[in-house]
Every structure is written in structure tokens, then in C-alpha cells.
Design an enzyme around this catalytic site. Structure first.
Site, PDB file in Angstrom:
ATOM      1  CE  LYS A 246      -7.472  -0.224   6.127  1.00  0.00           C
ATOM      2  NZ  LYS A 246      -7.820   0.480   4.946  1.00  0.00           N
TER       3      LYS A 246
ATOM      4  CB  CYS B 264      -3.578   3.294  -1.541  1.00  0.00           C
ATOM      5  SG  CYS B 264      -4.671   4.466  -1.348  1.00  0.00           S
TER       6      CYS B 264
ATOM      7  CG  HIS C  50      -2.057   0.909   1.290  1.00  0.00           C
ATOM      8  ND1 HIS C  50      -1.784   2.274   1.544  1.00  0.00           N
ATOM      9  CD2 HIS C  50      -3.408   1.083   1.343  1.00  0.00           C
ATOM     10  CE1 HIS C  50      -2.775   2.902   1.606  1.00  0.00           C
ATOM     11  NE2 HIS C  50      -3.832   2.083   1.246  1.00  0.00           N
TER      12      HIS C  50
ATOM     13  CG  ASP D 191       0.438  -2.109   6.094  1.00  0.00           C
ATOM     14  OD1 ASP D 191      -0.288  -2.047   7.063  1.00  0.00           O
ATOM     15  OD2 ASP D 191       0.261  -1.461   4.896  1.00  0.00           O
TER      16      ASP D 191
ATOM     17  CD  GLN E 163      -6.676  -4.242   4.085  1.00  0.00           C
ATOM     18  OE1 GLN E 163      -7.803  -4.930   4.444  1.00  0.00           O
ATOM     19  NE2 GLN E 163      -6.818  -3.189   3.772  1.00  0.00           N
TER      20      GLN E 163
END
Lengths: 405, 120
Positions: free
Chosen positions: A223, A363, A120, A197, A200
């Protein structure tokens, strides 16, 4: 398929959209919030709102206890210690915190940082800036057309000058999940650190930072069924201790004179200024809700939905699916295109049918360039998603193909 | 599906865009992209004696971007430069016959923005 959570727990899903039943299939962009999260935040605002760590009076003590309680909940959720949990605005800010505080103290000319092709923008651009500033090299591991990190290439790019490997735990386009434990072991052999990251990942599969063996993890509450505007940086304690502060101001200090200051203990050293306490409280309630459902059950529910949606999508003529076609290899997100229909047109036509999907570059512009497309459509699932939502979406796609034919 | 946004005229311009292609010789041209989705529009104009005597557009985009740009080319052909420069988003709404709503405004007005860039 048994649903893991009650749709009725999510008030927004009762809305009618353009007169139709609401099928929300954009949870990868932001998830909806269960009523327990809304209530916890409302109660904080109505009964306990005060600045944290400051007031010598009852409601400030309550506010502080609720804020710190939320930190403990998030820590337990990822099997970490509370003093390793730094509240930020979101995963993006958590990554930037590492890029500024750790990166500026550790990256020198000639070093390299490794990312993957499917990051992302939030886990790509901070490293681009850092590398440019320090004349370091940004190395990019390719991914296959199915969104798997090419591990052979990763091993080749990894050298004794690699200081950091920054990788998404779950691609927001493919839904693929790189083997973080393997990446961490390889990286550590070269004394490189690993940042994940987890924006998600954490909402969809069980996460145990100890088992993964990574060094930094960035999370966004919104999220994970929590509110917007609150996220977390988790990092190993010794790393946080060695890092200089990121933002400076109140609460992050121990002693201040006109010329110098000393820093507060972890994690407050990284939390300058009045925090988003109500957001943290909402985040805590969200992880409680997820914990109650059980992340294993969440994963099974979303995997079954993904398999169902993939099967249905494949039966529509002209549909291309990006990423793995096996639900086992991915989280609950499917990027796709319908031949002859621009994803923006598709999203508008589906909206008319009460179906919310994402369209755009997600993104991840480098990934779109790789596919040779401008943009894709994307449907993504969460604990409240049902087969009926997917059926509604599939029917709406069929209808859209007729309109645009 | 009866949908004002995807009515027959818009779909017709999307499937059969007018003046789609390039001019060998243009006096004014510009290119713009919609960063949201990568859609792009190039507009070319041939202006003589203060009048648009030829026009072409190219690029790639969704139905709304394409239809709006296509309709715009029809609208400006033969018009005076002064009139073309005065075109606003309201004129595009009139051409489309529908207000597209905030989510699709960038698509609808990409052609218009490109036109104004060409004459700026």
C-alpha cells in the site's frame, strides 16, 4: 496543484488499457511501484541473493546487511527503533501475530476488546476468533454516517476489563482518520493497549508512533509503493519482549535441543524461517522514495486531489458519496455509488475507458450493511495520481450513465 | 460507447428482466449469493412430467447477473428437466452472446449455479 512525484517514475502507468490512457484509481487496494523499488529488488536478486543471517560468505553478509538496512529504513519512517520492527507478510499477518502471540497470552474470560464499525475484515475477524476462543467480549464502537468514530460511545464501552482497542488509522472506505492520540490516552487510563491497522494510513500521512502513543502498528508495504508479500508489525519493545513467539522454526531460536528451545533476540524471535528479503529491500526503497517526497507534501497533494474529485463527483446527477465531503477530514479515498448502476457494472464500463476503480464491499461488509447497500464503487489516490486521471474518470462515469440510462 | 458486454440485448434484460418475481407453488428452488458484492439470486421452477412448465427469479444484482438469470429463465421454460440439468456456462455465454471475462464470470454464472443447486 503541484504533483509531488513524476508519473514517469511508475513504469506501469505508461500502459495503454483497452487502447486508452491508463488512469489507475485503486491505490487503496494496492499502490503502484516506482522504478527505484523495482531496481532495488532486481539488484538484490541479481547480485546479492543469499539466505540472511546464515552464510559465512560475502553475498550472505550483503543480503543480511540489505535486509537489516531495510528494517532500519522502515523504523526511521515511523520513528521507531529497528528492533521493534518485525517483518511479516502483510498488515493482516501482523495483526494475526498480535492476536495469537499477545492475545492468547493476555486475554481471559470476561475481558473485552474494542473495535470500530469501520474496520477492514483483517482487523475484525482475528479479534472475533480470539474473543470466541477466550469467551471474551468484542465491543464495537459505532461510526457516524460520515465515518467518524463516536467518541462518546467509545468512552462508554471502555472499561477496566478492556485489554485492547484495535482501530484502523485510516478507513479504506471513508478515508476518515480517528484521533489515535486521544484514543490511546483514554485506553491507557484503563490500562488497555491500542493496536492500529495502519495499512492505509502510513502511505498517505506522516506517522510517528511516539507521538501517537499507540502500542502496536500493522503495515503493508504494497500500500506504500512497495511490493506485495511484505509487511511490518511495530510494537513497543517491552511488549515484544514479553510476548511468546508466534511462528516457530529457524532463525527465531537461540538454542535448540530435542526437547526445548530458547528464543532469539528481538525482532528475530518473531521471524521464523527464511524471510522475504527481496520484499524487505523493496519496502526499504519504497519508504526512501516516500521520505524523499516528504509525507507532508504527499498529504497535501492527495488532499487537493480529493477536494477536486469530490467537487467534480457532486456535479454528476445521481451520485451518492459515502463519508466526509470535506477533503480535510479524509485521506485520498472516495466511496460512491451512481444511481441505477451497480458498482460492478460501473467498474467494467470505466475499465473500458482505461480507468481502474474498485467495486465491491471493500472487505468491510458490516459497513455496507449499515449503508443498506450491497457494494460501492471506490476511487483512491496516491502520489502519482493527477487531475487528468480524475477528469478521465469523471468523463467515463458520465459516459457510463448514458449507456445504462 | 460500443461495448459488447453492455449491448442492447443485455441492457434490455437488465432493465426488463423476464419472469422476475416469485412462484406461488414451485417444485424446485434455490438461492445463492455472490460473496464478492452481495448480489443474490433466487430461482424457482415448476416441473411437471419431466418438463419445466413455469419459472421465476428474484434477487438483486448488476446488469450481468440480472441479464444472465433473465435469459436463463427464457431458455429453460418448456424444456425437459434432463436438458435443463445439462446446461453449462458455455450455454450462458451463448445466451449473452459474449464472453464476459474472468472478472465478471461470477456475475454471469450466478443464475446458472442457482439453477443447478435447485435441481441437485
Amino acid at each position: 496543484m503541484t504533483d509531488v512525484s513524476k508519473k514517469s517514475d511508475f513504469p506501469i502507468l505508461k500502459r495503454r488499457i483497452h487502447g486508452k490512457r491508463f488512469a489507475y484509481l485503486d491505490s487503496a487496494a494496492t499502490a503502484q511501484r516506482p522504478v527505484v523499488v523495482l531496481k532495488a529488488m532486481d539488484e538484490f536478486q541479481r547480485k546479492h541473493n543469499a539466505n540472511t543471517h546464515r552464510g559465512i560468505y560475502l553475498i550472505s553478509e550483503e543480503a543480511t546487511a540489505l535486509y537489516e538496512g531495510a528494517r532500519q529504513k522502515v523504523a526511521a519512517f515511523i520513528h521507531a527503533q529497528p528492533n521493534e520492527i518485525v517483518f511479516t507478510r502483510n498488515a493482516t499477518e501482523a495483526i494475526n501475530l498480535v492476536a495469537y502471540a499477545w492475545g492468547r497470552a493476555n486475554i481471559v474470560t470476561g475481558d473485552n476488546i474494542i473495535v470500530t464499525e469501520m474496520e477492514h475484515h483483517s482487523n475484525l475477524v482475528p479479534w472475533q476468533l480470539l474473543c470466541k476462543e477466550r469467551k471474551a467480549e468484542l465491543r464495537v464502537v459505532p461510526v457516524t454516517d460520515e465515518g467518524a468514530v463516536v467518541m462518546k460511545e467509545f468512552t462508554k464501552l471502555l472499561t477496566h476489563r478492556t485489554k485492547l482497542v484495535a482501530v484502523s488509522g485510516m478507513s479504506n472506505v471513508f478515508g476518515t482518520m480517528p484521533d489515535l492520540a486521544v484514543i490511546a490516552r483514554s485506553a491507557h487510563r484503563k490500562n488497555a493497549l491500542v493496536l492500529v491497522d495502519g495499512a492505509q494510513l502510513a502511505a498517505h500521512v506522516p506517522v510517528d508512533v511516539k507521538k501517537l502513543g499507540v502500542d502496536f502498528l500493522a503495515l503493508s508495504a504494497h500500500k506504500m509503493l512497495g511490493p506485495m508479500g511484505i509487511g511490518v508489525l511495530w510494537a513497543k519493545r517491552e511488549l515484544l519482549e514479553a510476548m511468546p513467539p508466534f511462528l516457530a522454526g529457524g532463525d527465531m531460536i537461540r538454542e535448540v535441543s530435542l526437547q526445548t528451545a530458547t528464543w532469539n533476540d528481538l525482532p528475530w524471535k518473531f521471524e521464523a524461517g527464511t524471510p522475504n528479503a527481496v520484499g524487505a529491500v523493496g519496502f526499504g526503497a519504497a519508504v526512501d522514495y516516500l521520505t524523499k517526497l516528504g509525507m507532508g507534501s504527499v498529504r497535501r497533494h492527495e488532499m487537493a486531489l480529493t477536494a477536486y474529485a469530490l467537487k467534480k463527483l457532486r456535479h454528476i446527477k445521481g451520485v451518492s458519496i459515502y463519508g466526509p465531503t470535506s477533503a480535510r477530514l479524509k485521506g485520498g479515498v472516495i466511496a460512491f455509488n451512481v444511481q441505477g448502476i451497480h458498482p460492478h457494472d460501473l467498474a467494467t464500463l470505466l475499465d473500458r475507458e482505461g480507468v481502474a476503480i474498485r467495486s465491491g464491499h471493500h472487505c468491510a461488509q458490516p459497513l455496507m450493511q449499515k449503508f443498506g447497500v450491497m457494494a460501492t464503487a471506490r476511487m483512491s489516490f496516491s502520489v502519482y495520481t493527477t487531475k487528468q486521471d480524475i477528469d478521465q474518470c469523471i468523463a467515463a462515469i458520465a459516459k457510463a450513465t448514458k449507456v445504462m440510462a | 460507447m460500443t461495448d459488447a458486454l453492455y449491448k442492447a440485448t443485455i441492457l434490455d434484460h437488465h432493465k426488463h428482466p423476464r419472469h422476475f418475481g416469485t412462484l406461488k407453488r414451485s417444485t424446485h428452488e434455490a438461492h445463492l449469493e455472490n460473496t464478492l458484492c452481495g448480489d443474490e439470486v433466487t430461482m424457482q421452477f415448476k416441473v411437471e412430467k419431466g418438463k419445466v412448465i413455469d419459472v421465476a427469479f428474484s434477487g438483486r444484482g448488476c446488469a450481468i447477473t440480472t441479464a444472465a438469470a433473465s435469459m436463463l429463465t427464457e431458455a429453460v421454460l418448456g424444456k425437459s428437466l434432463a436438458a435443463v440439468k445439462k446446461l453449462t456456462s458455455k450455454d450462458v455465454d451463448k445466451l449473452l452472446g459474449v464472453k464476459v471475462g474472468p472478472a465478471r464470470e461470477k456475475c454471469a454464472y450466478l443464475g446458472l449455479e442457482t439453477l443447478h443447486k435447485a435441481f441437485s
